[in-house]
Every structure is written in structure tokens, then in C-alpha cells.
Design an enzyme around this catalytic site. Structure first.
Site, PDB file in Angstrom:
ATOM      1  N   HIS A  72     110.395  69.487  62.380  1.00  0.00           N
ATOM      2  CA  HIS A  72     109.891  69.112  61.058  1.00  0.00           C
ATOM      3  C   HIS A  72     109.396  67.668  61.078  1.00  0.00           C
ATOM      4  CE1 HIS A  72     111.656  72.356  58.194  1.00  0.00           C
ATOM      5  NE2 HIS A  72     111.199  72.874  59.299  1.00  0.00           N
ATOM      6  N   TYR A 201     113.847  67.946  48.681  1.00  0.00           N
ATOM      7  CA  TYR A 201     114.951  67.282  47.999  1.00  0.00           C
ATOM      8  C   TYR A 201     114.492  66.999  46.574  1.00  0.00           C
ATOM      9  CZ  TYR A 201     117.285  66.310  52.501  1.00  0.00           C
ATOM     10  OH  TYR A 201     117.932  66.421  53.703  1.00  0.00           O
ATOM     11  N   PRO A 293     126.475  65.006  52.243  1.00  0.00           N
ATOM     12  CA  PRO A 293     125.464  65.650  53.093  1.00  0.00           C
ATOM     13  C   PRO A 293     124.013  65.323  52.750  1.00  0.00           C
ATOM     14  CG  PRO A 293     126.521  67.263  51.656  1.00  0.00           C
ATOM     15  CD  PRO A 293     127.259  65.992  51.469  1.00  0.00           C
ATOM     16  N   LYS A 297     123.494  63.467  57.878  1.00  0.00           N
ATOM     17  CA  LYS A 297     123.906  62.577  58.956  1.00  0.00           C
ATOM     18  C   LYS A 297     125.210  62.949  59.668  1.00  0.00           C
ATOM     19  CE  LYS A 297     120.710  59.475  59.180  1.00  0.00           C
ATOM     20  NZ  LYS A 297     119.728  60.493  59.557  1.00  0.00           N
ATOM     21  N   TYR A 385     116.234  58.554  57.989  1.00  0.00           N
ATOM     22  CA  TYR A 385     116.388  60.011  58.039  1.00  0.00           C
ATOM     23  C   TYR A 385     116.218  60.528  59.471  1.00  0.00           C
ATOM     24  CZ  TYR A 385     116.327  64.808  56.318  1.00  0.00           C
ATOM     25  OH  TYR A 385     116.649  66.127  56.070  1.00  0.00           O
TER      26      TYR A 385
END
Ligand code: RFL
Ligand code: PHB
Length: 391
Positions: A72, A201, A293, A297, A385
Site C-alpha cells: 500500500h 481512517y 491501534p 504500530k 506511519y
């Protein structure tokens, strides 16, 4: 029973550590309290940082991940019915993440360990770590109804948040940093094709929602719910309706529905135990730290810890210097605190705390709009990220 490294726990941390040690010619024994099926089915993480992918591949555990993992190159942030894509490679100089479930990482590592590695005992519950600060720490454990002792040169506690290893650090030497959140995540697995090709998100006045996936035919979805919610109290229909509301956009995007095959609620917490080492006992992964979450990580931190330990032990054997092993806790904690910071930021950016004043809603939207408008702000998110480098 005797071994060089006694490993408590066969989650991703313990399994990968056993593999790294095996590859370096160092003996280990893994003790896991649950059975193999349980460990292989436990639904959890889905996102692997580039550094985690590289480590698994180099350890010889990347074959299926390379075939079935989904690369991704970004995520979508959704708020106020708008969509904003964060392009990882463009912002980070080429980094991306891989969607490959923790269940699959564990299956691959278990198969390798049973075929090529040292002993991996299921249904073997560690009861206590003894003499952690001596030359020969021991793990007392129960296997097939009998109590036994594993004598070790080193013990690594990879036994998760509820394990026993952390308890062997004397209270007077421990410091705990902790924060709980007044909400949890209702997670569902559904036989439905992912409704978007990247993770979404979403910040919504009704609460956070996350659209993730396991494969081209299986979706993984999460909803923010009040702390202590019973997963069984949510009907499948209501879950889909609520996801629809929180993921709504102004364009023609549609949520794909399908049969829900699993449902559970996860509490959210931030937790760090310092130090991560006491004598010859080393803590790794969730045994030492928990992140909410939202930043994806937890598993990646666990990988960083065991890589740091394995490299330090190999260094000691090659050079006679314990310098890196002695620095284990500080080395890991630098990375841990960056992940804690990022996970906290993502959580407070996207969740709506019950009773939050309208001021906070506006601040959240301002933070999101800043990320969407400023390359600097967006780069900060993308770098965190996709992952901080191992030291
Ligand atoms: P684990 O996986 O908890 O494994 C610990 C193992 O130790 C065993 N054990 C014992 N064995 C022997 N004797 C005892 N006394 C024992 N006590 C416990 C347990 O049975 C277990 O097998 O810890 P580890 O290896 O440190 O791995 C950590 C990760 O599992 C965790 O951080 C992640 O799952 C967190 N996480 C995520 N991390 C990511 O990097 N990316 C994600 O996308 C992501 N999503 C998530 C997540 C965690 C979630 N939940 C359920 C907490 C999503 C969710 C919903
Ligand atoms: C998941 O796919 O389970 C997942 C993905 C991203 C997160 C958390 C969980 O931040």
C-alpha cells in the site's frame, strides 16, 4: 531443561526472535501458554512497516508474504465528508507499507520453527522468571500437567501485556507510564471485497471508523465504541449502517457489505514499562509497551525490540562486548516513545471522546485540514506511519 535464550510467548515477538537466533546459530526454547490453533487464529494487526517486511524477508520468512501481501502506497483520511489521500512514497522518498495479517506472520514463523528451529512448546505456561539478575536466570513453567524448569543464559519476555515476565522486575526499579481511553474498537471481519483499495481512517461526529482489509475478498472494519461495550450487543445490520454513516462522502463512494465472520471489542491503552531490561531478563513487544491501534504500530514495535536483542547478542558473541546488550532498553525505548507519540496523536486526531466540548471537534478538523494542506504536516504523518528506522 537448558538453553541459551529462554523465550516466553509465541506471538510475533517470540516467534521472530526464535527465528533470528536460529539463523545466527544461537539456541532457544519457546514456551507458549496457548495451543497452536489459538495463536494462529487470533485476529489482530494488519499493517507491516517496510522495515518489518525487510526483517521477515531477510530471516527467510517472507516467501508467502511476498506472494500474498498487498503493498500500500498510501492511506485515506476522511473527515467532514471529504477525502484526503496521503501518498507515502512521494512524501518519504519511496517508503510504503504492506497489508499482511499478524495471523499469517505467525503461521509462517511457526511452520519454520517446527521444521527447522529449536523447541517450541505449546500449552506450556510460564509461571515465573527467577533469579533474573543472576548469571543463570530460570523460567518455571507448567507443561502437560507437570511443572518444570528452563535454565537459561538469557530470558526474553515476549508474553504480551498480561504475561508474567514483567512481574520479575522488582517494583522499586519499575516505572510505568500509562493512559487509558474512554472508548474501544469494535472490529469485524467480513466476507466482502474491500470498499477502497487503501485503508480509510475516518473522523466523524459519531466517532472513528476504519476500513481495512485482509485480502481482495475479505474486509477488516473497525468502529469506535464506548469502553466496555459487548461485541454481541451489536447486530451485523447495525454495524454496517453505522459504518455507512461514519464513512459517508459527498461523491458516489459505496460501502460493500457481506457476511460478518468474526466480531470483537478491543480496549485502547497507551502503556510503557521502563526499563525494558532487568539483569538477564529482557522484555520485548506488548510485554513492555502497548499503543492504541490507530497508528498500526504494535507488531512493528515488537519486531524492532527482538531485532535489537538478537543483534546485540550476536555482537556480544562476535566481539566479546556487551555494550549493545547493556544499551538494549535505551535503544528500544527511543523508538517506542516515538511510536507512543504517533499512536497518541492519531488516536486523539480521529476519535471523539464522550462529552468532548465542541472546541475539540474544531481543533480536530483544523489538525486534519493542516495535514491536507501542508506538505510538512503530511510528511510528518507519512514518515511515522511507514516507520522509524531501526538503530
Ligand atoms: P502477543 O501477540 O500478545 O503474544 C504474546 C504471547 O505470549 C503468550 N503468553 C504466555 N506464554 C507462556 N507463558 C505465559 N505466562 C504467557 N502469557 C502470555 C500469549 O498466549 C501470546 O501468544 O505479543 P507480541 O508478540 O509482543 O506481539 C504484539 C502484537 O500482537 C500487538 O502489538 C499487535 O497485535 C497490535 N496491533 C497492531 N499492531 C500493528 O503493528 N499493526 C496493526 O495494524 C495493529 N492492529 C493491533 C491491531 C492489536 C489489536 N488488538 C486486538 C489489541 C489491531 C487490534 C484490534
Ligand atoms: C487492521 O487491518 O487490523 C488494522 C489496520 C490499521 C490499523 C489497525 C488495524 O491502524
Amino acid at each position: 531443561m537448558r538453553t541459551t535464550v529462554g523465550i516466553i510467548g509465541a506471538g510475533p515477538a517470540g516467534l521472530l526472535l526464535a527465528r533470528l537466533l536460529h539463523n545466527a546459530g544461537i539456541g532457544s526454547v519457546v514456551l507458549e501458554s496457548r495451543d497452536r490453533a489459538y495463536v494462529e487464529q487470533r485476529q489482530r494487526a494488519g499493517i507491516l512497516e517496510q522495515g518489518t517486511v525487510d526483517v521477515l524477508r531477510a530471516a527467510g520468512a517472507g516467501e508467502r508474504m511476498d506472494r500474498e501481501g498487498l503493498r500500500h502506497d498510501g492511506i485515506e483520511l476522511r473527515f467532514a465528508r471529504e477525502r484526503h489521500r496521503v501518498d507515502f512514497p512521494a512524501l518519504t522518498g519511496g517508503s510504503s507499507v504492506t497489508v499482511y495479517a499478524q495471523t499469517e506472520v505467525c503461521k509462517d514463523l511457526i511452520a519454520l520453527q517446527l521444521k527447522e528451529g529449536g523447541p517450541l512448546l505449546f500449552d506450556a505456561e510460564a509461571l515465573a522468571v527467577e533469579d533474573a539478575d543472576s548469571e543463570h536466570p530460570r523460567v518455571r513453567f507448567r507443561h502437560e500437567g507437570r511443572e518444570d524448569v528452563l535454565e537459561c543464559d538469557y530470558v526474553v519476555g515476549c508474553d504480551g501485556f498480561w504475561g508474567v515476565a514483567r512481574k520479575a522486575v522488582p517494583a522499586g526499579l519499575s516505572r510505568v507510564f500509562e493512559r487509558t481511553y474512554p472508548f474501544g474498537w469494535l472490529g469485524v471481519l467480513a466476507d466482502a471485497p474491500p470498499s477502497h483499495d487503501e485503508l480509510v481512517y475516518a473522523r466523524h461526529d459519531r466517532g472513528f471508523a476504519l476500513l481495512s482489509m485482509r485480502s481482495p475478498t475479505v474486509s477488516r472494519l473497525y468502529l469506535q465504541v464506548p469502553e466496555g461495550t459487548d461485541a454481541g450487543s451489536w447486530r451485523d445490520e447495525d454495524i454496517w449502517d453505522e459504518l455507512d454513516r461514519r464513512l459517508e462522502t459527498d461523491d458516489d463512494w459505496r460501502l460493500e457489505r457481506g457476511p460478518v465472520t468474526a466480531k470483537s471489542v478491543t480496549p485502547m491503552r497507551s502503556f510503557v514499562h521502563e526499563p525494558m531490561r532487568h539483569g538477564r531478563l529482557f522484555l520485548a513487544g506488548d510485554a513492555a509497551h502497548i499503543v492504541p491501534p490507530t497508528g498500526a504500530k504494535g507488531l512493528n514495535l515488537a519486531v524492532g525490540d527482538v531485532v535489537t536483542f538478537a543483534r546485540a547478542l550476536v555482537h556480544l558473541r562476535a566481539t566479546g562486548s556487551a555494550e549493545r546488550l547493556d544499551a538494549y532498553s535505551e535503544t528500544c525505548l527511543r523508538r517506542v516513545w516515538q511510536a507512543e507519540r504517533f499512536s497518541y496523536d492519531m488516536t486523539t486526531l480521529l476519535h471523539r471522546a464522550p462529552g468532548a466540548p465542541p472546541f475539540e471537534d474544531r481543533i480536530q478538523l483544523a489538525r486534519l485540514r493542516r495535514i491536507a494542506a501542508s506538505r510538512a504536516a503530511e510528511t510528518d504523518l507519512a514518515e511515522a506511519y511507514t516507520g522509524f528506522p531501526f538503530e
